[in-house]
Design a protein around this motif. Structure first.
Motif, PDB file in Angstrom:
ATOM      1  N   LEU A 182       0.612  -1.447   0.153  1.00  0.00           N
ATOM      2  CA  LEU A 182       0.254  -0.427  -0.141  1.00  0.00           C
ATOM      3  C   LEU A 182       0.678   1.139   0.190  1.00  0.00           C
ATOM      4  CD1 LEU A 182      -2.696  -1.182   2.373  1.00  0.00           C
ATOM      5  CD2 LEU A 182      -3.399  -0.643   0.570  1.00  0.00           C
ATOM      6  N   GLN A 183       2.071   1.029   1.026  1.00  0.00           N
ATOM      7  CA  GLN A 183       3.186   2.089   0.421  1.00  0.00           C
ATOM      8  C   GLN A 183       3.363   2.720  -1.030  1.00  0.00           C
ATOM      9  OE1 GLN A 183       5.588   1.698   4.306  1.00  0.00           O
ATOM     10  NE2 GLN A 183       3.928   1.932   5.501  1.00  0.00           N
ATOM     11  N   GLN A 184       3.404   1.158  -1.436  1.00  0.00           N
ATOM     12  CA  GLN A 184       4.098   1.071  -2.407  1.00  0.00           C
ATOM     13  C   GLN A 184       3.435   2.260  -3.842  1.00  0.00           C
ATOM     14  OE1 GLN A 184       5.813  -2.226  -4.091  1.00  0.00           O
ATOM     15  NE2 GLN A 184       6.986  -2.386  -1.718  1.00  0.00           N
ATOM     16  N   GLY A 185       2.132   2.291  -2.951  1.00  0.00           N
ATOM     17  CA  GLY A 185       0.893   3.062  -3.973  1.00  0.00           C
ATOM     18  C   GLY A 185       0.109   1.754  -4.529  1.00  0.00           C
ATOM     19  N   LYS A 186      -0.029   0.952  -4.142  1.00  0.00           N
ATOM     20  CA  LYS A 186      -0.787  -0.298  -4.868  1.00  0.00           C
ATOM     21  C   LYS A 186      -1.933  -0.266  -4.383  1.00  0.00           C
ATOM     22  CE  LYS A 186       3.153  -3.216  -6.402  1.00  0.00           C
ATOM     23  NZ  LYS A 186       2.706  -3.030  -8.124  1.00  0.00           N
ATOM     24  N   SER A 187      -2.695  -1.350  -4.972  1.00  0.00           N
ATOM     25  CA  SER A 187      -4.460  -1.118  -4.730  1.00  0.00           C
ATOM     26  C   SER A 187      -5.051  -1.938  -4.439  1.00  0.00           C
ATOM     27  CB  SER A 187      -5.525   0.232  -5.690  1.00  0.00           C
ATOM     28  OG  SER A 187      -4.990   1.187  -6.018  1.00  0.00           O
ATOM     29  N   ILE A 188      -5.819  -2.319  -3.220  1.00  0.00           N
ATOM     30  CA  ILE A 188      -5.886  -4.013  -3.000  1.00  0.00           C
ATOM     31  C   ILE A 188      -7.423  -3.899  -2.578  1.00  0.00           C
ATOM     32  CG2 ILE A 188      -5.974  -5.775  -0.806  1.00  0.00           C
ATOM     33  CD1 ILE A 188      -3.225  -4.312  -0.181  1.00  0.00           C
ATOM     34  N   LEU A 189      -7.789  -5.219  -3.602  1.00  0.00           N
ATOM     35  CA  LEU A 189      -9.059  -5.700  -2.803  1.00  0.00           C
ATOM     36  C   LEU A 189      -9.212  -6.833  -1.968  1.00  0.00           C
ATOM     37  CD1 LEU A 189     -12.611  -5.677  -2.745  1.00  0.00           C
ATOM     38  CD2 LEU A 189     -12.455  -6.942  -4.893  1.00  0.00           C
ATOM     39  N   LEU A 190      -9.374  -6.751  -0.513  1.00  0.00           N
ATOM     40  CA  LEU A 190      -9.021  -7.781  -0.140  1.00  0.00           C
ATOM     41  C   LEU A 190     -10.593  -8.511   0.824  1.00  0.00           C
ATOM     42  CD1 LEU A 190      -7.140  -8.927   2.428  1.00  0.00           C
ATOM     43  CD2 LEU A 190      -7.797  -7.378   4.006  1.00  0.00           C
ATOM     44  N   THR A 191     -11.177  -9.568   0.775  1.00  0.00           N
ATOM     45  CA  THR A 191     -11.635 -10.238   1.557  1.00  0.00           C
ATOM     46  C   THR A 191     -11.456 -10.877   2.751  1.00  0.00           C
ATOM     47  OG1 THR A 191     -11.896 -12.593   0.206  1.00  0.00           O
ATOM     48  CG2 THR A 191     -13.025 -10.968  -1.063  1.00  0.00           C
ATOM     49  N   THR A 192     -12.255 -11.173   4.244  1.00  0.00           N
ATOM     50  CA  THR A 192     -11.284 -11.667   4.839  1.00  0.00           C
ATOM     51  C   THR A 192     -12.478 -12.135   6.351  1.00  0.00           C
ATOM     52  OG1 THR A 192     -10.209 -11.639   6.878  1.00  0.00           O
ATOM     53  CG2 THR A 192     -10.795  -9.426   5.744  1.00  0.00           C
ATOM     54  N   HIS A 193     -11.853 -12.515   6.915  1.00  0.00           N
ATOM     55  CA  HIS A 193     -13.381 -13.047   8.550  1.00  0.00           C
ATOM     56  C   HIS A 193     -12.612 -12.745   9.550  1.00  0.00           C
ATOM     57  CE1 HIS A 193     -16.107 -14.418   6.113  1.00  0.00           C
ATOM     58  NE2 HIS A 193     -15.894 -15.704   5.785  1.00  0.00           N
ATOM     59  N   PHE A 194     -11.055 -12.426   9.260  1.00  0.00           N
ATOM     60  CA  PHE A 194     -10.644 -11.583  10.309  1.00  0.00           C
ATOM     61  C   PHE A 194     -11.315  -9.808  10.536  1.00  0.00           C
ATOM     62  CE2 PHE A 194      -7.937 -14.692   8.791  1.00  0.00           C
ATOM     63  CZ  PHE A 194      -8.074 -15.631   9.770  1.00  0.00           C
ATOM     64  N   MET A 195     -11.763  -9.661  11.775  1.00  0.00           N
ATOM     65  CA  MET A 195     -12.396  -8.444  12.111  1.00  0.00           C
ATOM     66  C   MET A 195     -11.250  -7.306  12.153  1.00  0.00           C
ATOM     67  SD  MET A 195     -14.939  -7.658  10.315  1.00  0.00           S
ATOM     68  CE  MET A 195     -14.761  -9.385   9.655  1.00  0.00           C
ATOM     69  N   ASP A 196      -9.720  -7.793  13.122  1.00  0.00           N
ATOM     70  CA  ASP A 196      -8.892  -6.809  13.144  1.00  0.00           C
ATOM     71  C   ASP A 196      -7.929  -7.082  11.909  1.00  0.00           C
ATOM     72  OD1 ASP A 196      -8.040  -9.480  12.970  1.00  0.00           O
ATOM     73  OD2 ASP A 196      -6.636  -9.724  14.714  1.00  0.00           O
ATOM     74  N   GLU A 197      -7.907  -7.641  11.496  1.00  0.00           N
ATOM     75  CA  GLU A 197      -7.304  -7.968  10.178  1.00  0.00           C
ATOM     76  C   GLU A 197      -7.833  -6.254   8.792  1.00  0.00           C
ATOM     77  OE1 GLU A 197      -5.707 -11.297   8.083  1.00  0.00           O
ATOM     78  OE2 GLU A 197      -6.904 -10.796   6.547  1.00  0.00           O
ATOM     79  N   ALA A 198      -9.210  -6.635   8.788  1.00  0.00           N
ATOM     80  CA  ALA A 198      -9.654  -5.450   8.173  1.00  0.00           C
ATOM     81  C   ALA A 198      -9.611  -3.889   9.360  1.00  0.00           C
ATOM     82  CB  ALA A 198     -10.738  -5.746   8.057  1.00  0.00           C
ATOM     83  N   GLU A 199      -9.830  -3.886  10.073  1.00  0.00           N
ATOM     84  CA  GLU A 199      -9.636  -3.092  10.188  1.00  0.00           C
ATOM     85  C   GLU A 199      -8.336  -2.622  10.646  1.00  0.00           C
ATOM     86  OE1 GLU A 199     -11.093  -0.422  14.711  1.00  0.00           O
ATOM     87  OE2 GLU A 199     -11.466  -2.602  14.788  1.00  0.00           O
ATOM     88  N   ARG A 200      -7.477  -3.480  10.926  1.00  0.00           N
ATOM     89  CA  ARG A 200      -5.809  -2.340  10.487  1.00  0.00           C
ATOM     90  C   ARG A 200      -5.032  -2.737   9.172  1.00  0.00           C
ATOM     91  NH1 ARG A 200      -0.728  -4.602  13.287  1.00  0.00           N
ATOM     92  NH2 ARG A 200      -1.835  -5.356  14.395  1.00  0.00           N
ATOM     93  N   LEU A 201      -6.098  -3.006   8.761  1.00  0.00           N
ATOM     94  CA  LEU A 201      -5.510  -2.766   6.421  1.00  0.00           C
ATOM     95  C   LEU A 201      -6.476  -2.336   5.659  1.00  0.00           C
ATOM     96  CD1 LEU A 201      -4.023  -5.719   6.250  1.00  0.00           C
ATOM     97  CD2 LEU A 201      -2.293  -4.695   6.433  1.00  0.00           C
ATOM     98  N   CYS A 202      -7.810  -2.009   5.778  1.00  0.00           N
ATOM     99  CA  CYS A 202      -8.227  -1.249   5.325  1.00  0.00           C
ATOM    100  C   CYS A 202      -8.940  -0.111   5.543  1.00  0.00           C
ATOM    101  CB  CYS A 202      -9.806  -1.819   5.319  1.00  0.00           C
ATOM    102  SG  CYS A 202      -9.968  -3.922   4.369  1.00  0.00           S
ATOM    103  N   HIS A 203      -8.599   0.761   4.476  1.00  0.00           N
ATOM    104  CA  HIS A 203      -9.650   2.218   4.288  1.00  0.00           C
ATOM    105  C   HIS A 203     -10.931   2.276   4.628  1.00  0.00           C
ATOM    106  CE1 HIS A 203      -5.107   2.532   2.391  1.00  0.00           C
ATOM    107  NE2 HIS A 203      -5.071   3.187   3.240  1.00  0.00           N
TER     108      HIS A 203
END
Length: 309
Positions: A182-203
């Motif tokens: 993400l810091q390199q400017g790439k975009s991500i579409l992420l599916t996850t069942h881990f809510m801590d992961e979603a809160e940490r990574l997703c804008h």
């Protein structure tokens, strides 16, 4: 800012069942969008439409200035994909997996070989270049899959539950690598069942259920919008005493009360009066914490178990 990826009014039906229903979302350059929802919510079908693997019955998808599925091949050449299932070739070493995958994109052999050391280093697998997938741990395999998805230097990554089955150390290392992308400017579409992961990574988060969007926004803003700020969990060895509190006068000290198994959840704007009252129940255990993304998920989609398929 012009979206890197945009889906407009996506609809998909299988027989009489509408699996995705008028779903719209976008991904900006350098953004991580989290797609979350319970089993059967329509996440997998949405991802398949985004990849051109399933044609929508309605709506349109534009990616990287191109149209899906008409320009599917050109779009896929600029995408990186990490699927839920391990698709590494067991007969090839780590380095060979990267080389062969790069050749699928039509990249010159010399160009792919030049990228391999940096990709293995990014995945913390430089010391495993000659090892085959069967010799790797689960975390190593997931990192190799991520490195393989980067072999064509994609602008957009589609990651379908990339840390499922990993231990905490492996998950944290995977998060660190995704943050670097993400810091390199790439975009991500992420599916996850881990809510801590979603809160940490997703804008931003897109919450879907029954094929429809039910919420969208930044994680902390969604929590503030839909939830009381404080949560008090109450449970005990007997269980029945804790459950009785849900209909006792103590329930008036909370804005909302939920019971799940032997645990009672009190959602409140001020936990102090409730905690003081609970001091009269020394056999019960309490946990006072701020509301989190898991609370949001359960409020919006319910606590009922959803079976796969």
């Amino acid at each position: 800012m012009t979206p890197l990826f945009q889906a407009r009014h996506l609809t998909k039906r299988y027989g009489q069942a509408t699996v995705v229903n008028d779903l719209s979302f976008h991904i900006a350059p350098g953004e991580c969008l989290g797609l979350i929802g319970p089993n059967g919510a329509g996440k997998t079908t949405t991802i398949r439409m985004c990849l051109g693997q399933t044609a929508p019955d309605g709506g349109a998808i534009e990616a990287l200035g191109l149209q899906m599925p008409a320009d599917a091949q050109a779009i896929k050449a600029r995408l990186g994909v990490v699927s839920q299932m391990d698709t590494l070739d067991p007969d090839f070493s780590c380095a060979e997996n990267l080389l062969v995958f790069g050749r699928y994109f039509g990249l010159p052999k010399a160009a792919v070989q030049a990228r391999i050391p940096a990709l293995l280093d990014f995945a913390a697998l430089a010391h495993k270049a000659r090892a085959k997938p069967g010799e790797l741990s689960g975390g190593m395999k997931r990192r190799l899959s991520l490195a393989r998805a980067l072999v064509n230097d994609p602008q957009l990554l589609l990651l379908d539950e990339p840390t499922t089955g990993l231990d905490p150390q492996a998950r944290h290392l995977m998060w660190e690598r995704l943050q670097q992308l993400l810091q390199q400017g790439k975009s991500i579409l992420l599916t996850t069942h881990f809510m801590d992961e979603a809160e940490r990574l997703c804008h931003r988060l897109l919450v879907i259920d029954h094929g429809q969007k039910i919420a969208e926004g930044r994680p902390r803003e969604l929590i503030a919008q839909h939830l009381e700020p404080d949560v008090v969990e109450v449970y005990g060895s007997a269980g029945s005493e804790a459950q009785a509190l849900a209909t006792s006068p103590l329930s008036a000290l909370a804005a909302r009360v939920e019971v799940s198994g032997e645990t009672v959840f009190f959602y409140t704007h001020d936990a102090k009066p409730l905690l003081a009252a609970l001091a009269d129940h020394p056999t019960l255990r309490t946990l006072h914490r701020p509301a989190n993304l898991e609370d949001l998920f359960l409020k919006l989609t319910g606590r009922q178990i959803r079976e796969e398929g």
